[in-house]
Design an enzyme around this catalytic site. Structure first.
Site, PDB file in Angstrom:
ATOM      1  N   HIS A  85       0.947  -1.017   0.065  1.00  0.00           N
ATOM      2  CA  HIS A  85      -0.117  -0.101  -0.078  1.00  0.00           C
ATOM      3  C   HIS A  85       0.671   1.205  -0.085  1.00  0.00           C
ATOM      4  O   HIS A  85       1.486   1.306   0.800  1.00  0.00           O
ATOM      5  CB  HIS A  85      -0.902   0.067   1.354  1.00  0.00           C
ATOM      6  CG  HIS A  85      -1.793   1.266   1.489  1.00  0.00           C
ATOM      7  ND1 HIS A  85      -2.836   1.713   0.544  1.00  0.00           N
ATOM      8  CD2 HIS A  85      -1.737   2.247   2.224  1.00  0.00           C
ATOM      9  CE1 HIS A  85      -3.397   2.828   0.640  1.00  0.00           C
ATOM     10  NE2 HIS A  85      -2.558   3.005   1.912  1.00  0.00           N
ATOM     11  N   LYS A 106      -0.574  11.214   1.350  1.00  0.00           N
ATOM     12  CA  LYS A 106       0.446  10.448   0.257  1.00  0.00           C
ATOM     13  C   LYS A 106      -0.027  10.838  -1.006  1.00  0.00           C
ATOM     14  O   LYS A 106       0.908  11.346  -1.718  1.00  0.00           O
ATOM     15  CB  LYS A 106       0.400   9.117   0.532  1.00  0.00           C
ATOM     16  CG  LYS A 106       0.908   8.672   1.800  1.00  0.00           C
ATOM     17  CD  LYS A 106       1.162   6.829   1.822  1.00  0.00           C
ATOM     18  CE  LYS A 106      -0.337   6.469   1.874  1.00  0.00           C
ATOM     19  NZ  LYS A 106      -1.253   6.736   3.039  1.00  0.00           N
ATOM     20  N   ASP A 124      -2.094   3.763  -4.479  1.00  0.00           N
ATOM     21  CA  ASP A 124      -2.775   2.766  -3.613  1.00  0.00           C
ATOM     22  C   ASP A 124      -2.291   1.430  -3.526  1.00  0.00           C
ATOM     23  O   ASP A 124      -1.606   0.970  -2.564  1.00  0.00           O
ATOM     24  CB  ASP A 124      -4.060   2.866  -3.945  1.00  0.00           C
ATOM     25  CG  ASP A 124      -5.376   2.245  -2.858  1.00  0.00           C
ATOM     26  OD1 ASP A 124      -4.771   2.378  -1.691  1.00  0.00           O
ATOM     27  OD2 ASP A 124      -5.886   1.526  -3.098  1.00  0.00           O
ATOM     28  N   ARG A 192      19.047  14.771  15.127  1.00  0.00           N
ATOM     29  CA  ARG A 192      19.321  15.346  13.852  1.00  0.00           C
ATOM     30  C   ARG A 192      20.454  15.343  13.053  1.00  0.00           C
ATOM     31  O   ARG A 192      20.790  15.398  11.988  1.00  0.00           O
ATOM     32  CB  ARG A 192      19.414  16.842  14.455  1.00  0.00           C
ATOM     33  CG  ARG A 192      18.224  17.472  14.944  1.00  0.00           C
ATOM     34  CD  ARG A 192      18.353  18.793  15.558  1.00  0.00           C
ATOM     35  NE  ARG A 192      18.741  19.799  14.605  1.00  0.00           N
ATOM     36  CZ  ARG A 192      19.028  20.861  15.047  1.00  0.00           C
ATOM     37  NH1 ARG A 192      18.981  21.409  16.308  1.00  0.00           N
ATOM     38  NH2 ARG A 192      19.507  22.046  14.202  1.00  0.00           N
TER      39      ARG A 192
END
Length: 264
Positions: A85, A106, A124, A192
């Site tokens: 997916h 998305k 999808d 970071r």
């Protein structure tokens, strides 16, 4: 596949020069017989295929070339596959799979990337085929080809809206970008300067993976492009984070040496 050498052997069997049961050559169930090189088909082979309901084809192409073509075709057609997916895109000629929980944006991110000149492969449902020991090829199911679903706009035909270059039929998967929800507290806790290389295993193939936090005010399309550009640099042996840390260590050593010299 019947080439020159195989046809000559069959002719010797048919003429009785060799004492061997013709049927024993085909103990393994046959799906197809191809007589290549434009060779004539022996009557015994034709009768055998007809009796056993085996398709019999002829070709003017040489048998070694046909074998190469069939090997590639069968490797792709019979490859192990899985459906994931997400949204699969071609970004800077790199196959990028964008994953994440439903509702993170998305499809909207994919739409913006397409508007910036990148191409859609699948939305999808992304079909991934292992076409080589370390190669995953992503394709789109025929039913969903050309379409992208965007909340509020419905299903869009990307080919009609953005043109032929906005669609790619397939691409090798090289990078996975996993979208994750993030708030201020999560962003503060991020490492970071992390230099760890994350990978995700799909069909026993390791694929480079990047976690991309989704927070208010972040330009995700620019971040995805930057992640892909950074991946391309890493393929060339250039790691920006590692380079920064090495420069930092060099500067610290120079300062320590300078401090020692001033004391002496």
């Amino acid at each position: 596949m019947v080439g020159v050498a195989e046809a000559e052997y069959l002719n010797r069997l048919e003429s009785g020069e060799l004492n061997y049961d013709f049927g024993e050559l085909f103990d393994i169930p046959m799906a197809l017989v191809i007589v290549a090189n434009g060779l004539p088909v022996s009557s015994k082979l034709r009768d055998y295929c007809h009796t056993n309901s085996i398709p019999l084809l002829t070709s003017k192409l040489e048998s070694p070339y046909l074998m190469d073509v069939l090997r590639i075709y069968l490797q792709r057609t019979l490859a192990t596959s899985v459906t994931k997916h997400g949204v699969f895109l071609d970004v800077f000629e790199i196959g990028v799979l964008i994953t994440g929980h439903s509702g993170l944006g998305k499809s909207e991110l994919a739409l913006e990337l397409i508007s910036r000149g990148h191409s859609l492969i699948a939305d999808d449902a992304v079909e991934l085929f292992r076409t080589g020991p370390e190669v995953l090829e992503g394709r789109c199911p025929p039913m969903l080809r050309d379409f992208l679903e965007v909340r509020g706009l419905g299903v869009l035909n990307i080919r009609h809206i953005f043109g032929e270059t906005s669609i790619r039929p397939k691409k090798v998967l090289q990078l996975i970008i996993n979208l994750i929800p993030a708030d201020d507290e999560y962003m503060k806790q991020l490492d970071r300067l992390s230099i760890r290389t994350e990978t995700e295993s799909i069909l026993n193939v390791n694929v480079r993976s990047v976690m991309l936090p989704v927070a208010v005010g972040r330009n995700l399309s620019v971040l995805v492009e930057a992640a892909v550009r950074n991946y391309i640099l890493q393929l060339r042996g250039k790691d920006s984070t590692r380079e920064f840390l090495e420069r930092h260590q060099t500067l610290l050593k120079e300062n320590e040496q300078s401090h020692e010299n001033s004391i002496n």
